[in-house]
Design an enzyme around this catalytic site. Structure first.
Site, mmCIF file in Angstrom:
data_model
loop_
_atom_site.group_PDB
_atom_site.id
_atom_site.type_symbol
_atom_site.label_atom_id
_atom_site.label_comp_id
_atom_site.label_asym_id
_atom_site.label_seq_id
_atom_site.Cartn_x
_atom_site.Cartn_y
_atom_site.Cartn_z
ATOM 1 C CB CYS A 273 42.478 -84.953 18.058
ATOM 2 S SG CYS A 273 42.256 -86.732 17.940
ATOM 3 C CD GLU A 274 39.349 -82.017 13.177
ATOM 4 O OE1 GLU A 274 39.695 -81.299 11.942
ATOM 5 O OE2 GLU A 274 38.485 -80.882 13.592
ATOM 6 C CG HIS A 275 43.127 -85.445 12.630
ATOM 7 N ND1 HIS A 275 43.830 -84.736 13.227
ATOM 8 C CD2 HIS A 275 42.215 -84.997 11.606
ATOM 9 C CE1 HIS A 275 43.887 -84.085 12.441
ATOM 10 N NE2 HIS A 275 43.359 -83.990 11.947
ATOM 11 C CG HIS A 276 43.606 -90.859 15.810
ATOM 12 N ND1 HIS A 276 44.157 -89.452 15.523
ATOM 13 C CD2 HIS A 276 44.108 -91.395 14.703
ATOM 14 C CE1 HIS A 276 45.209 -89.688 14.620
ATOM 15 N NE2 HIS A 276 44.857 -90.848 14.696
ATOM 16 C CD GLN B 256 47.457 -77.752 21.501
ATOM 17 O OE1 GLN B 256 47.245 -79.064 21.869
ATOM 18 N NE2 GLN B 256 48.097 -76.844 22.021
ATOM 19 C CG HIS C 235 47.450 -83.742 21.493
ATOM 20 N ND1 HIS C 235 46.370 -83.100 20.478
ATOM 21 C CD2 HIS C 235 47.815 -82.915 22.046
ATOM 22 C CE1 HIS C 235 46.411 -82.365 20.540
ATOM 23 N NE2 HIS C 235 47.375 -81.704 21.486
ATOM 24 C CB CYS D 176 46.181 -89.223 19.015
ATOM 25 S SG CYS D 176 46.369 -87.628 18.647
#
Length: 192
Positions: free
Chosen positions: A78-81, A119, A147, A149
């Site tokens: 995931c690009e956030h975490h 996603q 996920h 995260c």
């Protein structure tokens, strides 16, 4: 192009030191190099064109019935975490004079998955690539994913999964959409 292994190694050393680890202890001496090699593989999708993957295997066809590839496994970050998310992708399309080699669909999924992702975007990218290259009457893509995260941090929601879909062309019509969901939700005989 490829990832910059030296920068990843250096960044990994900084992270290890920042969490209080001794980067010279036996178990961690080779960790920065291992992490760099892992990211080289995990992020290899940045250096491939998913549309080229599909273009390599387009064939003339009179088929105008739904083609479905179910349960394509994928792994992404995931690009956030920058934590893993993984699951299965179901892809269907209705040809319009051309079909694509079946093995190219999972390969194209992997190219998009091997990038920092969310996603919802992954689902859209798969559908749009097939529409752009194969030019079918329509495309349907559904992803079910877990996920890390959500499971390892934050809400710590164990075993929950997220579903996303992208429908294009004729798949926006109720009859076609219903057929697609019926096929991907049908039990699979694991003996074939």
């Amino acid at each position: 192009m490829s990832v910059n292994l030296e920068k990843i190694e250096l960044a990994t050393k900084f992270i290890l030191e920042a969490i209080g680890e001794d980067i010279d202890r036996e178990g961690l001496i080779k960790t920065p190099k291992r992490v760099a090699k892992a990211f080289e593989e995990i992020c290899s999708g940045y250096f491939k064109d998913p549309k080229e993957v599909l273009n390599d295997a387009l064939f003339e066809s009179t088929n105008n019935e739904m083609v479905v590839v179910r349960n394509i496994e994928f792994y992404s970050l995931c690009e956030h975490h920058m934590l893993p998310f993984f699951g299965r992708v179901h892809v269907a399309y209705i040809p319009d004079k051309k079909v694509v080699g079946l093995s190219k669909i999972p390969r194209m999924v992997e190219v998009f998955a091997r990038r920092l992702q969310i996603q919802e975007q992954l689902t859209e990218q798969i559908a749009d690539a097939i529409m752009d290259v194969v030019k079918p009457k329509g495309v349907g893509v559904v992803i079910h994913a877990r996920h890390m995260c959500m499971e390892m941090r934050g809400v710590k929601s164990k075993y929950s999964y997220t579903s996303s879909s992208a429908l294009r062309g004729i798949f926006l019509e109720e009859k076609t959409r219903d057929e697609f969901f019926s096929i991907i939700n049908a039990p699979v005989d694991n003996h074939f």
